[in-house]
Design an enzyme around this catalytic site. Structure first.
Site, PDB file in Angstrom:
ATOM      1  N   HIS A   1       4.413   0.917  12.665  1.00 55.98           N
ATOM      2  CA  HIS A   1       3.490   1.452  13.667  1.00 55.98           C
ATOM      3  C   HIS A   1       3.410   0.412  14.777  1.00 55.98           C
ATOM      4  O   HIS A   1       3.395  -0.790  14.501  1.00 55.98           O
ATOM      5  CB  HIS A   1       2.122   1.700  13.032  1.00 55.98           C
ATOM      6  CG  HIS A   1       1.073   2.235  13.960  1.00 55.98           C
ATOM      7  ND1 HIS A   1       1.346   3.146  14.960  1.00 55.98           N
ATOM      8  CD2 HIS A   1      -0.266   1.994  14.041  1.00 55.98           C
ATOM      9  CE1 HIS A   1       0.228   3.443  15.601  1.00 55.98           C
ATOM     10  NE2 HIS A   1      -0.758   2.743  15.074  1.00 55.98           N
TER      11      HIS A   1
ATOM     12  N   SER B   1      -4.030 -10.497  -5.308  1.00 57.28           N
ATOM     13  CA  SER B   1      -3.960  -9.107  -4.858  1.00 57.28           C
ATOM     14  C   SER B   1      -3.928  -8.157  -6.051  1.00 57.28           C
ATOM     15  O   SER B   1      -3.192  -8.376  -7.022  1.00 57.28           O
ATOM     16  CB  SER B   1      -2.715  -8.889  -3.998  1.00 57.28           C
ATOM     17  OG  SER B   1      -2.506  -7.508  -3.760  1.00 57.28           O
TER      18      SER B   1
ATOM     19  N   GLY C   1       0.832  -1.196   0.000  1.00 53.23           N
ATOM     20  CA  GLY C   1       0.000   0.000   0.000  1.00 53.23           C
ATOM     21  C   GLY C   1       0.867   1.246   0.000  1.00 53.23           C
ATOM     22  O   GLY C   1       1.963   1.269  -0.560  1.00 53.23           O
ATOM     23  N   SER C   2       0.395   2.282   0.678  1.00 53.12           N
ATOM     24  CA  SER C   2       1.095   3.565   0.711  1.00 53.12           C
ATOM     25  C   SER C   2       2.530   3.407   1.202  1.00 53.12           C
ATOM     26  O   SER C   2       3.486   3.798   0.529  1.00 53.12           O
ATOM     27  CB  SER C   2       0.334   4.546   1.607  1.00 53.12           C
ATOM     28  OG  SER C   2       1.055   5.753   1.759  1.00 53.12           O
TER      29      SER C   2
ATOM     30  N   GLU D   1      -7.929  27.223   2.275  1.00 57.46           N
ATOM     31  CA  GLU D   1      -6.861  28.037   2.865  1.00 57.46           C
ATOM     32  C   GLU D   1      -6.132  27.327   3.998  1.00 57.46           C
ATOM     33  O   GLU D   1      -5.068  27.777   4.432  1.00 57.46           O
ATOM     34  CB  GLU D   1      -7.418  29.380   3.364  1.00 57.46           C
ATOM     35  CG  GLU D   1      -7.740  30.345   2.238  1.00 57.46           C
ATOM     36  CD  GLU D   1      -7.959  31.764   2.754  1.00 57.46           C
ATOM     37  OE1 GLU D   1      -7.243  32.179   3.687  1.00 57.46           O
ATOM     38  OE2 GLU D   1      -8.856  32.441   2.227  1.00 57.46           O
TER      39      GLU D   1
END
Length: 334
Positions: free
Chosen positions: A108, A51, A26-27, A231
């Protein structure tokens, strides 16, 4: 002050002498795999049969095996699948192939800290956690820069887990930006707190509430979008570059005065009490238990809220406005 390491403190040859399996693409998985490969590391990507990521990984020149096959082949295994599925992947495909002296890595600390995964005592357990999304880990590496990383050691069976972790972090670009010493506990609890209170939960709720307040008062949705969402990036860039003082220096005196006099009416003592409750739920494991229970049921609440969020007026207006901005490459969630 916390210890921070750089490339000069790392031995790049350590990770080059290992066979590294990246479980997931993934990322973070794609960034780690490609950065490691370009740093001269022997890498295999572990993906389940069928996958959708397999073709993507192979077209990038990476070798792909099943998670079990990759784990059996490797002596360093980096777990980069979602938190809620990681323990199952570990038990089914990784744990049976761990051998004494292997290194089990994480980006993580969730599954180790909350006891979802318990590694054998004769393997090293290391965390190398980039403090940025995977596309940024990849892009900065290609620009001869990097994203700061955290390093933590849960088990040091070999006696050299820390040095290998630094070598890995350097190979993905972290040593160019700084590698901060931490613990699995600290990384996990502060990461969850930051996500829930500011980065995802707090910011999203603030944007939606402010947008709704302006629209309900009769202002154009497009004007409300620019003021409450668009913004925000400009302000975050100023904070990123020089902290709150630089941000306040860069905006108008009117904006700075308004922030000082009205900001604490939005983030009140009640807000601070709720932040402490959120932290308590993280520290006690209540949030982890709640999330894993939800995930095992198919995450119905998450899917419901995801659909609601995508249907919010600020999302609909923003999608149309972003198409009119030639300086943007608009993105859409799958």
């Amino acid at each position: 002050m916390a210890k921070i390491y750089y490339d000069k403190d790392c031995d790049p040859e350590l990770i080059k002498g290992k066979r590294v399996a990246i479980i997931g693409y993934g990322s973070q998985g794609h960034a780690h795999s490609l950065n490691l490969t370009e740093s001269g590391v022997d890498v295999v990507v572990g993906l389940r049969e069928g996958s959708a990521r397999r073709t993507e990984a192979e077209s990038s020149g990476l070798k792909v095996m099943s998670p079990a096959g990759a784990s059996e082949w490797a002596d360093v295994i980096m777990m980069l699948v979602p938190d809620q599925t990681m323990a199952d992947v570990y038990r089914d495909s990784v744990e049976p192939h761990l051998e004494p002296g292997d290194t089990l890595m994480f980006a993580h600390g969730f599954n180790i800290h909350f006891g979802e995964i318990e590694a054998p005592e004769d393997v090293d357990v290391v965390m190398v956690a980039p403090k940025g999304p995977g596309h940024l880990v990849r892009r900065t590496y290609t620009e001869d820069s990097g994203v700061p990383c955290l390093i933590a050691i849960h088990q040091n069976a070999s006696g050299s887990a820390h040095d290998l972790g630094l070598s890995y972090a350097s190979a993905i670009g972290g040593g160019r930006a700084g590698i901060l010493e931490t613990t699995f506990k600290e990384e996990t609890e502060t990461d969850l707190f930051g996500e829930q209170v500011i980065l995802v939960g707090g910011v999203e709720e603030l944007i939606k509430a402010a947008f709704e307040t302006l629209v309900e008062a009769g202002y154009q949705p497009e004007s409300a979008y620019f003021e409450t969402l668009h913004e925000l990036k400009l302000i975050v860039d100023l904070l990123y570059e020089g902290g709150m003082s630089w941000m306040n220096y860069s905006v108008s005196d009117t904006a700075e005065y308004g922030g000082y006099t009205r900001g604490n009416r939005i983030i009140t003592e009640e807000s601070r009490r709720e932040m402490k409750k959120v932290l308590d739920e993280i520290q006690s494991g209540a949030f982890a238990n709640e999330w894993m229970a939800q995930a095992r049921e198919g995450a119905p609440f998450l899917l419901e809220q995801r659909d609601q969020n995508r249907g919010h007026q600020v999302e609909i207006v923003g999608k149309d406005l972003r198409k009119l901005m030639p300086f943007l490459d608009p993105k859409e969630a799958e």
